[in-house]
Write an enzyme that holds these catalytic residues in place. Structure first.
Site, PDB file in Angstrom:
ATOM      1  N   HIS A 123       0.801  -1.213   0.000  1.00  0.00           N
ATOM      2  CA  HIS A 123       0.000   0.000   0.000  1.00  0.00           C
ATOM      3  C   HIS A 123       0.837   1.267   0.000  1.00  0.00           C
ATOM      4  O   HIS A 123       0.351   2.316  -0.430  1.00  0.00           O
ATOM      5  CB  HIS A 123      -0.945   0.005   1.208  1.00  0.00           C
ATOM      6  N   GLY A 124       2.055   1.221   0.486  1.00  0.00           N
ATOM      7  CA  GLY A 124       2.838   2.440   0.474  1.00  0.00           C
ATOM      8  C   GLY A 124       4.167   2.293   1.170  1.00  0.00           C
ATOM      9  O   GLY A 124       4.371   1.394   1.996  1.00  0.00           O
TER      10      GLY A 124
END
Length: 477
Positions: A326-327
């Site tokens: 996700h990041g």
């Protein structure tokens, strides 16, 4: 180009008209139009990254052809690893280079040493996490002989860059979407109407729910030291519905638009906030990603076939990797690990069999037990969302400390009754429509005046309560 932009409302009708004027029997010409339109759609954001998606398509198309011609296990495995390394190499460089550099510098600083290495001013290509996994699914499925390699490069380009779901999913499997580019598509009026209905609901989720909730979530998260615990909890509540309305809204729009062109995408959300435990939540939330990790990471690692230690190890691996996907921030890693901890008691008690039956099936209201289960699961999810939303780990822990302070049961300092009323309307609509693929799917069975009245209500609400325009959250992933 965003789904909720003026440019897209001009772009879509033009592409739709040209697509069906060509005719469903002209498969190659239609595929060429889809590929060209998808490149225009993607290049509208930054044309420089078109070369990246084209290169990725060339690599995996070529490797697929080579896999189809080779039977030698060592050669096939080498080809597979070339695809994995190229795709994950690009993803790692653009998304994680600066993260690893900063983490390395901080590690040396923590132990009292100095270490210097330059970070780079890297722009993260929109949607790279999504189309990387999509094209990888093709190579892996061809390697595992679940799919015959395609010889239609234009069709393969259209599959990789399919504009409705290019930048934020659903992450489509090659086994589902790619074959649809090789068959005749016929315009189906009922399918198109159903697609438009899902687009309408997706836009409502984004414009009315997500964008309005974002306003208050941002205010509270950005100024969390100024508010009491109950207000901070409300901020987390707003973010929970911001991210759900934003991401599931995008998926609804993508699936609905695909139906206009005769394509069927996989469902990506199944009313996750009505889940009765964390296992059920992850079966209902971002389904295309959770099943991707299940099939291409969890099962190859051994899945649940080994002993308890292996099950625990594999569970933590997929949740932490999912968080990191996700990041490039430790907050996402902690978010993933926290969800693994939530899942652990179910795994150890062998109660991780996901509920497949509809909650409160055949009833208007859930039982007290079901209500308690849903409430507890939502609360756990709410706490985890704090890490997802926070700027950094310090911010997240400070925010949680504020929630569980002595002011948790104080009166909230921000109470936007209109927005909370809209969220309540949204929840009721989702609850009543939970037996469908999406909340208003079965509105079609209501008599015409009521049905059109409901559509009109959604449109009026979108015009009356348009929130400040926010970029789709998952564009940055």
């Amino acid at each position: 180009m965003f789904f909720n932009s003026i440019e897209f409302f001009i772009f879509l009708p033009i592409v739709f008209a040209l697509y069906w004027l060509i005719g469903g029997k002209n498969i190659k010409t239609q595929n060429l139009l889809v590929a060209a339109a998808s490149y225009v759609f993607y290049g509208w954001w930054d044309w420089r990254f078109l070369s990246l998606i084209l290169f990725s398509s060339l690599v995996d198309y070529s490797i697929g052809i080579a896999l189809g011609k080779n039977e030698k296990p060592s050669t096939r495995k080498t080809l597979l690893w070339i695809s994995i390394c190229v795709n994950l190499g690009f993803l790692g460089f653009f998304k994680y280079y600066n993260f690893f550099v900063d983490s390395l510098i901080n590690s040396f600083t923590f132990f009292g040493s100095e270490f210097s290495i330059n970070t780079l001013n890297i722009i993260l290509p929109v949607g790279i996490s999504f189309y990387t996994f999509q094209t990888l699914s093709y190579t892996i499925d061809v390697y595992n002989r679940k799919l015959e390699p395609t010889k239609d490069f234009v069709g393969f380009m259209a599959f990789v860059s399919f504009f409705p779901q290019l930048v934020a999913g659903p992450i489509e499997r090659a086994t589902n979407l790619l074959p649809q580019f090789s068959v005749e598509r016929k315009f189906d009026y009922r399918n198109a109407v159903d697609g438009l209905r899902q687009v309408l609901w997706g836009l409502f989720k984004k414009i009315v729910i997500a964008d309005n909730c974002a306003k208050y979530a941002n205010i509270i998260f950005n100024n969390h030291t100024e508010y009491n615990g109950s207000t901070l909890l409300l901020g987390a509540f707003f973010f929970a519905f911001q991210i759900y309305g934003d991401f599931s809204g995008y998926s609804d729009i993508a699936i609905g638009i695909s139906r206009l062109f005769g394509f069927n995408l996989k469902r990506n959300f199944a009313f996750p906030y009505f889940s009765r435990d964390i296992a059920e939540f992850w079966r209902r939330w971002h389904i295309s990603l959770s099943t991707w990790f299940r099939d291409y990471l969890y099962i190859p690692l051994g899945g649940s076939r080994g002993g308890t230690s292996m099950k625990v190890r594999n569970t933590f691996i997929i949740f932490i990797v999912s968080g990191f996907w996700h990041g490039a921030n430790w907050t996402f890693v902690i978010w993933g690990a926290l969800n693994a901890l939530y899942f652990l008691p179910l795994l150890l008690a062998n109660k991780n069999r996901v509920n497949t039956n509809l909650v409160a099936e055949g009833k208007y209201l859930p039982s007290i037990k079901e209500l308690g289960q849903m409430g507890f699961t939502f609360l756990l999810t709410l706490i985890a969302w704090v890490f997802f939303r926070a700027d950094n780990v310090t911010h997240a822990f400070s925010y949680l400390k504020g929630i569980f302070s002595g002011s948790l049961f104080s009166w909230v300092e921000i109470f936007p009754s209109t927005i909370l009323g809209l969220v309540f309307f949204f929840i009721i609509t989702e609850w009543l429509g939970r037996s469908g693929e999406y909340a208003i799917e079965k509105v079609d069975f209501i008599n015409r005046p009521v049905r059109w009245g409901f559509y009109l209500l959604l449109i009026v609400l979108m015009f009356a309560f348009t929130g400040e325009e926010q970029q789709f959250i998952y564009f940055q992933f």
